[in-house]
Design an enzyme around this catalytic site. Structure first.
Site, PDB file in Angstrom:
ATOM      1  N   VAL A  41       0.833  -1.202   0.000  1.00  0.00           N
ATOM      2  CA  VAL A  41       0.000   0.000   0.000  1.00  0.00           C
ATOM      3  C   VAL A  41       0.868   1.252   0.000  1.00  0.00           C
ATOM      4  O   VAL A  41       0.616   2.211  -0.739  1.00  0.00           O
ATOM      5  CB  VAL A  41      -0.954   0.005   1.220  1.00  0.00           C
ATOM      6  CG1 VAL A  41      -1.658   1.342   1.364  1.00  0.00           C
ATOM      7  CG2 VAL A  41      -1.971  -1.116   1.109  1.00  0.00           C
ATOM      8  N   ASP A  42       1.895   1.263   0.824  1.00  0.00           N
ATOM      9  CA  ASP A  42       2.778   2.420   0.944  1.00  0.00           C
ATOM     10  C   ASP A  42       3.378   2.788  -0.409  1.00  0.00           C
ATOM     11  O   ASP A  42       3.332   3.947  -0.838  1.00  0.00           O
ATOM     12  CB  ASP A  42       3.862   2.104   1.974  1.00  0.00           C
ATOM     13  CG  ASP A  42       4.684   3.306   2.399  1.00  0.00           C
ATOM     14  OD1 ASP A  42       4.229   4.454   2.233  1.00  0.00           O
ATOM     15  OD2 ASP A  42       5.784   3.091   2.930  1.00  0.00           O
ATOM     16  N   SER A 131      -1.359  -3.244   8.522  1.00  0.00           N
ATOM     17  CA  SER A 131      -0.495  -4.290   9.098  1.00  0.00           C
ATOM     18  C   SER A 131      -0.811  -5.710   8.655  1.00  0.00           C
ATOM     19  O   SER A 131      -0.140  -6.645   9.086  1.00  0.00           O
ATOM     20  CB  SER A 131      -0.477  -4.234  10.638  1.00  0.00           C
ATOM     21  OG  SER A 131       0.316  -3.164  11.080  1.00  0.00           O
ATOM     22  N   THR A 132      -1.816  -5.917   7.801  1.00  0.00           N
ATOM     23  CA  THR A 132      -2.176  -7.293   7.438  1.00  0.00           C
ATOM     24  C   THR A 132      -1.449  -7.801   6.197  1.00  0.00           C
ATOM     25  O   THR A 132      -1.618  -8.954   5.828  1.00  0.00           O
ATOM     26  CB  THR A 132      -3.706  -7.457   7.253  1.00  0.00           C
ATOM     27  OG1 THR A 132      -4.142  -6.621   6.184  1.00  0.00           O
ATOM     28  CG2 THR A 132      -4.436  -7.120   8.523  1.00  0.00           C
ATOM     29  N   GLY A 133      -0.629  -6.973   5.599  1.00  0.00           N
ATOM     30  CA  GLY A 133       0.171  -7.410   4.454  1.00  0.00           C
ATOM     31  C   GLY A 133       1.514  -7.921   4.931  1.00  0.00           C
ATOM     32  O   GLY A 133       1.594  -8.887   5.693  1.00  0.00           O
TER      33      GLY A 133
END
Length: 188
Positions: A41-42, A131-133
């Site tokens: 995502v980042d 945090s789920t990746g």
């Protein structure tokens, strides 16, 4: 697919999609503590926002202790080339590496991002599943934490009025849908 839930004074929306395409007042970035871009995502947000976001993050780092954003912390920047006017960078925990404090630090990301919405008069925000990746937080554990913080914010405050979760894949969407139905009942 999109599901809407009436919560307090606002609306929770779950959808499967690309957070970089959201036109909310802000989008949340699942950032690392250096928040200069990365993977997942980042990286996608940094690529979509353009070079201005990297420069704004470099400038913001100067005001942070040690040039790093603490786990559970947030900071806001302009959105640059995104449809969203702002990016709220959230540093989620790496699952299992924070001495059993995972849930509190994950909740802090959502709480602090929603606080920044109130402080900046933002009506809407879109979140990814923080945090789920690559940070390895099990989505079945993360979804109720994220939605619980949103519930608290929408029931107590007047902003934001809409909180969206732009969830990248079907499995993540399903976990959030299950948690939302348990917490809020049937979609409206």
């Amino acid at each position: 697919m999109e599901l809407r839930f009436a919560v307090g004074r606002g609306t929770l929306v779950l959808l499967q999609g690309d957070i970089t395409r959201e036109s909310t007042d802000a989008i949340a970035n699942a950032a690392n503590s250096g928040f200069l871009g990365g993977g997942g995502v980042d990286g996608a947000i940094h690529r979509a926002a353009g070079r201005g976001l990297l420069e704004a993050c470099r400038e913001a780092k100067k005001s942070l202790p040690g040039g790093r954003l603490r786990t559970g912390g947030t900071i806001i920047t302009p959105g640059f080339s995104l449809k969203a006017r702002h990016v709220i960078h959230c540093v989620g925990p790496i699952y299992g590496e924070v001495g059993g404090d995972d849930a509190r630090l994950l909740a802090s990301c959502y709480f602090e991002a929603l606080r920044l919405c109130r402080e900046n008069g933002l009506e809407s925000i879109a979140f990814p599943s923080i945090s789920t990746g690559v940070h390895g937080y099990p989505v079945e554990e993360a979804a109720p934490i994220a939605l619980g913080e949103v519930k608290r914010a929408l029931e107590l405050g007047d902003r934001p009025r809409e909180v969206r979760f732009a969830l990248f894949d079907a499995g993540t969407f399903a976990a959030y849908e299950e948690a939302a139905r348990r917490l809020f009942g049937a979609p409206s």
